[in-house]
Design a protein around this motif. Structure first.
Motif, PDB file in Angstrom:
ATOM      1  N   LEU A  99     -13.045  -0.590 -14.388  1.00 18.05           N
ATOM      2  CA  LEU A  99     -13.426  -0.220 -15.724  1.00 18.05           C
ATOM      3  C   LEU A  99     -13.011   1.197 -16.101  1.00 18.05           C
ATOM      4  N   ALA A 100     -13.271   2.049 -15.149  1.00 17.51           N
ATOM      5  CA  ALA A 100     -13.019   3.543 -15.458  1.00 17.51           C
ATOM      6  C   ALA A 100     -11.368   3.917 -15.431  1.00 17.51           C
ATOM      7  N   GLY A 101     -10.557   2.941 -15.267  1.00 18.53           N
ATOM      8  CA  GLY A 101      -9.135   2.898 -15.020  1.00 18.53           C
ATOM      9  C   GLY A 101      -8.762   3.388 -14.042  1.00 18.53           C
ATOM     10  N   GLN A 102      -9.550   3.650 -12.870  1.00 19.62           N
ATOM     11  CA  GLN A 102      -8.777   3.789 -11.641  1.00 19.62           C
ATOM     12  C   GLN A 102      -8.237   2.728 -10.747  1.00 19.62           C
ATOM     13  N   GLU A 103      -7.247   2.920 -10.065  1.00 23.75           N
ATOM     14  CA  GLU A 103      -6.488   1.982  -9.363  1.00 23.75           C
ATOM     15  C   GLU A 103      -7.199   1.585  -7.970  1.00 23.75           C
ATOM     16  N   VAL A 104      -7.384   0.363  -7.672  1.00 24.92           N
ATOM     17  CA  VAL A 104      -8.269  -0.349  -6.735  1.00 24.92           C
ATOM     18  C   VAL A 104      -7.132  -0.921  -5.763  1.00 24.92           C
ATOM     19  N   PRO A 105      -6.993  -0.293  -4.499  1.00 30.95           N
ATOM     20  CA  PRO A 105      -5.912  -1.252  -3.483  1.00 30.95           C
ATOM     21  C   PRO A 105      -6.598  -2.378  -2.970  1.00 30.95           C
ATOM     22  N   ARG A 106      -5.807  -3.179  -2.702  1.00 36.22           N
ATOM     23  CA  ARG A 106      -6.191  -4.535  -2.228  1.00 36.22           C
ATOM     24  C   ARG A 106      -7.039  -4.419  -1.235  1.00 36.22           C
ATOM     25  N   ALA A 107      -6.950  -3.564  -0.119  1.00 36.47           N
ATOM     26  CA  ALA A 107      -7.591  -3.482   0.935  1.00 36.47           C
ATOM     27  C   ALA A 107      -8.982  -2.840   0.621  1.00 36.47           C
ATOM     28  N   ASP A 108      -9.269  -2.501  -0.348  1.00 37.66           N
ATOM     29  CA  ASP A 108     -10.741  -2.199  -0.880  1.00 37.66           C
ATOM     30  C   ASP A 108     -11.311  -3.325  -1.255  1.00 37.66           C
ATOM     31  N   GLY A 109     -10.594  -4.142  -1.940  1.00 38.23           N
ATOM     32  CA  GLY A 109     -11.373  -5.356  -2.752  1.00 38.23           C
ATOM     33  C   GLY A 109     -11.639  -6.422  -1.756  1.00 38.23           C
ATOM     34  N   VAL A 110     -10.733  -6.589  -0.636  1.00 38.17           N
ATOM     35  CA  VAL A 110     -10.806  -8.002   0.136  1.00 38.17           C
ATOM     36  C   VAL A 110     -11.882  -8.052   0.942  1.00 38.17           C
ATOM     37  N   PRO A 111     -12.651  -6.974   1.613  1.00 36.99           N
ATOM     38  CA  PRO A 111     -13.621  -7.027   2.359  1.00 36.99           C
ATOM     39  C   PRO A 111     -14.800  -7.478   1.665  1.00 36.99           C
ATOM     40  N   VAL A 112     -14.945  -6.638   0.294  1.00 38.43           N
ATOM     41  CA  VAL A 112     -16.041  -7.289  -0.681  1.00 38.43           C
ATOM     42  C   VAL A 112     -15.997  -8.657  -0.990  1.00 38.43           C
ATOM     43  N   MET A 113     -14.732  -9.055  -1.483  1.00 35.45           N
ATOM     44  CA  MET A 113     -14.738 -10.422  -1.943  1.00 35.45           C
ATOM     45  C   MET A 113     -15.101 -11.415  -0.720  1.00 35.45           C
ATOM     46  N   ARG A 114     -14.666 -11.021   0.568  1.00 32.55           N
ATOM     47  CA  ARG A 114     -14.880 -11.885   1.929  1.00 32.55           C
ATOM     48  C   ARG A 114     -16.512 -12.016   2.121  1.00 32.55           C
ATOM     49  N   GLU A 115     -17.160 -10.854   1.985  1.00 32.77           N
ATOM     50  CA  GLU A 115     -18.576 -10.858   2.106  1.00 32.77           C
ATOM     51  C   GLU A 115     -19.429 -11.859   1.009  1.00 32.77           C
ATOM     52  N   VAL A 116     -18.929 -11.618  -0.286  1.00 34.30           N
ATOM     53  CA  VAL A 116     -19.444 -12.683  -1.233  1.00 34.30           C
ATOM     54  C   VAL A 116     -19.140 -13.779  -1.035  1.00 34.30           C
TER      55      VAL A 116
END
Length: 217
Positions: A99-116
């Motif tokens: 939401l701040a306009g930053q780019e998020v690598p897939r490698a940062d998002g997948v571990p979070v999704m996995r835990e959820v």
């Protein structure tokens, strides 16, 4: 999920209480707790009539139609987006970056999704398709819940549709993910009709993708 080990059981925080959720409004019999979580090299977590569970990839692939869609290497929010409440601290940090306009690598998002995703193992199936109550989860409702931290970049959101040709619900159906210009088209089974797939797939990558353009069949 890739490899799942016994250490991942600790992430299934509600598994011990899973049977309590099946006592009301349940039309299907849940699998025993020892069958809701499994370990192995190639595992999938998903929601079906018996609830949210972890099973081997080969069991998951026993279906009529299948397609693989993948997140791009880098995600970004394409425009104005509203924050989603009720996220975990890790999810909230990912959402705030987008939401701040930053780019998020897939490698940062997948571990979070996995835990959820693992935190919902044992939850019953949602036969009412209620995308506002995550105490019960249909298949796409589960995917939506697990990816909420990336919602502003995925170009997929609940909308009003007819369910069973009669009832109207605000839902996400599987075709909504196929329509996303952000998700990469990796593979589909031969049973998927070429004409239908081409009709659904966008012709160009959407605003949330960078570097990995969506491929049209």
């Amino acid at each position: 999920l890739g490899e799942v080990t016994e250490s991942d059981r600790a992430l299934c925080t509600e598994l011990a209480r899973s049977r309590c959720r099946w006592k009301k409004k349940s039309r299907a019999k849940p699998r025993p707790p020892d069958e809701q979580f499994a370990v192995g090299k190639q595992m999938v977590v998903h929601a079906l009539a018996e609830g949210v569970l972890v099973e081997d990839l080969l069991n998951f692939c026993r279906c009529d139609y299948m397609a693989i869609l993948r997140l791009p290497d880098v995600l970004r929010t394409g425009g104005a987006a509203k924050p989603i409440d009720g996220l975990t601290p890790a999810e909230a940090r990912i959402q705030a970056r987008l939401l701040a306009g930053q780019e998020v690598p897939r490698a940062d998002g997948v571990p979070v999704m996995r835990e959820v995703a693992l935190s919902k193992v044992g939850y019953p199936y949602d036969t009412t398709f209620d995308f506002t109550d995550f105490k019960r989860l249909s298949c796409t409702e589960f995917v939506y819940f697990a990816t909420r931290s990336l919602a502003s970049a995925l170009d997929v959101a609940p909308s009003e549709k007819r369910v069973l040709w009669v009832l109207k619900h605000t839902i996400i159906d599987p075709d909504d993910y196929v329509r996303s210009a952000v998700l990469r088209d990796e593979w589909r089974s031969e049973s998927v009709e070429e004409e239908r797939w081409t009709e659904l797939r966008p012709a160009a990558p959407g605003p949330g993708a960078k570097g990995d353009a969506g491929r049209v069949a």
